[in-house]
Write a protein that holds these residues in place. Sequence first.
Motif, short mmCIF file in Angstrom:
data_model
loop_
_atom_site.label_atom_id
_atom_site.label_comp_id
_atom_site.label_asym_id
_atom_site.label_seq_id
_atom_site.Cartn_x
_atom_site.Cartn_y
_atom_site.Cartn_z
N ARG A 66 2.71 -7.53 -3.00
CA ARG A 66 4.07 -7.18 -2.59
C ARG A 66 4.96 -6.91 -3.79
O ARG A 66 5.79 -6.01 -3.76
CB ARG A 66 4.67 -8.30 -1.72
CG ARG A 66 4.08 -8.34 -0.31
CD ARG A 66 4.66 -9.46 0.51
NE ARG A 66 6.11 -9.30 0.67
CZ ARG A 66 6.69 -8.49 1.53
NH1 ARG A 66 5.95 -7.73 2.33
NH2 ARG A 66 7.99 -8.43 1.64
N SER A 70 6.55 -3.05 -4.99
CA SER A 70 8.01 -2.84 -5.04
C SER A 70 8.39 -1.86 -6.13
O SER A 70 9.55 -1.45 -6.22
CB SER A 70 8.74 -4.18 -5.25
OG SER A 70 8.48 -4.71 -6.54
N SER A 97 1.68 -6.35 3.85
CA SER A 97 1.71 -6.79 2.45
C SER A 97 1.53 -5.64 1.47
O SER A 97 1.81 -5.78 0.29
CB SER A 97 0.63 -7.83 2.21
OG SER A 97 -0.66 -7.24 2.39
#
Length: 475
Positions: A66, A70, A97
């Motif tokens: 995760r 990002s 996820s």
Amino acid sequence: MQKKILIVDDSKVWREFLKDSLENKGHIVEVANDGIEGINKAFDFLPEVIITDYVMPKMNGIQLCRFIRSYNTFKSAGVILLTASEDTLNSFWSLRSGVDLFIKKSSDNKKMLNEILNFLENNFNVEWSRELYKYRKEPFGELVDILEETLKFEIINKEILKLSNYINDDEYMMRRIFMILKELIDFENFYLMILTSSSGRIYAFSSNNSKINQKILKNKLFYLLQKPITPSEWVYKGNMFEEKILREPANLVSFPIVHESNEIGLISFENPKQKNELYDFYGSIAENLGILIYSINTFIEYKMASEIDSLTKLYNKKKILSKLSEYIHLLKREYIELSVAMFDIDDFKKINDTHGHLIGDLVLKNIGKIIKNSLRESDFAGRYGGEEFFILLPYTNVELAGNISQRILKNIESFDWEKEINKKINITISGGISSVKKGDLITTIIETADKNLYKAKRAGKNRIFIEGIEKQKSC
């Protein structure tokens, strides 16, 4: 095809097995023994595929995934999560996820390796971005560093997504974006351009009273995009626009606003003080800003579809009468001068019968454009029905309304219709004007303007008739 692969696992046995097996197949492999080392290795090595264990000290595999996802750099990388046979994963969190493939570790190493090799046949890539400079120069040291970075970005993105509450007021929403960014980044002026096929909207905000010419800014921003949509009209909002200012925006740092790989706008900062920090920061909000802007575009498109006549691009009947109702209610609270005008294209049925409905539609389309371009920013125009147009003129007496209407007649009569529709054709329009007084009903207002319109028709067409004035005004 050779891939760069990062293996993250706290088990030395599994790290060495996977590394040796994949290197023997011609891949380039790096290893890390926990999540934090894995993140730092990912920013340094830039793997196309990450294979990570699920249960590890300091940070588990889903948390690692995760965090990595990002960043735009790793949006298109491949991620495999290895789980022990006794591990139980919640399907909701697992599917969201960012992991592409889940493989259970088993005694059948050959079967597991074949699953990995089949996965590696897919196309994965990493994209170089400026955010990498920061993390290569200052690697994460402890889990607290990662948590702090994650928390910071989550708070900022939460503030951005909360702005969707103000979707009915796009200018206020953009001002709020400007104010949030101004608290975090030091820059002078802020520009944001949003594009759809129906409209282009440019917002410009300054905290130091800077001004700029809207056409100069539009041209500058528009040509910074690679594949911009060309809108049918432009709207300008904010506190910076001034026609007489001729300066070019200087020292811009600009980013395309992207949603699902499509350019839907551009955000620009004029004279930012710390450019590298700005690049890092924008990378952290780009995805959610794209979602917000896409939502605004969708809302405005639906709103326009419900309010705008598709042929003339003026308000439809429902919307223009709603505007009239707003000003009637305003008249109950305070005195303002308010005039309306009803226009009708002369002999429009004959145009349709002689030249066909396609030519008739072109005439309506261009009449709508001429009317819109002849009015002031404070005026409102709508297609009332068929070949009739209704115009609302706030803070305007009938004499001034007559002058504005004369301008419309003149612009229609002088328009080069032959060039536009490839037909030698004479197009004129007639109009009736009336004033609106406190206590007037919508039906009465329209009937009065309509009666004056037909007085103009009976007097010879191509003219306007003003309520209370016997003299007919023609071009």
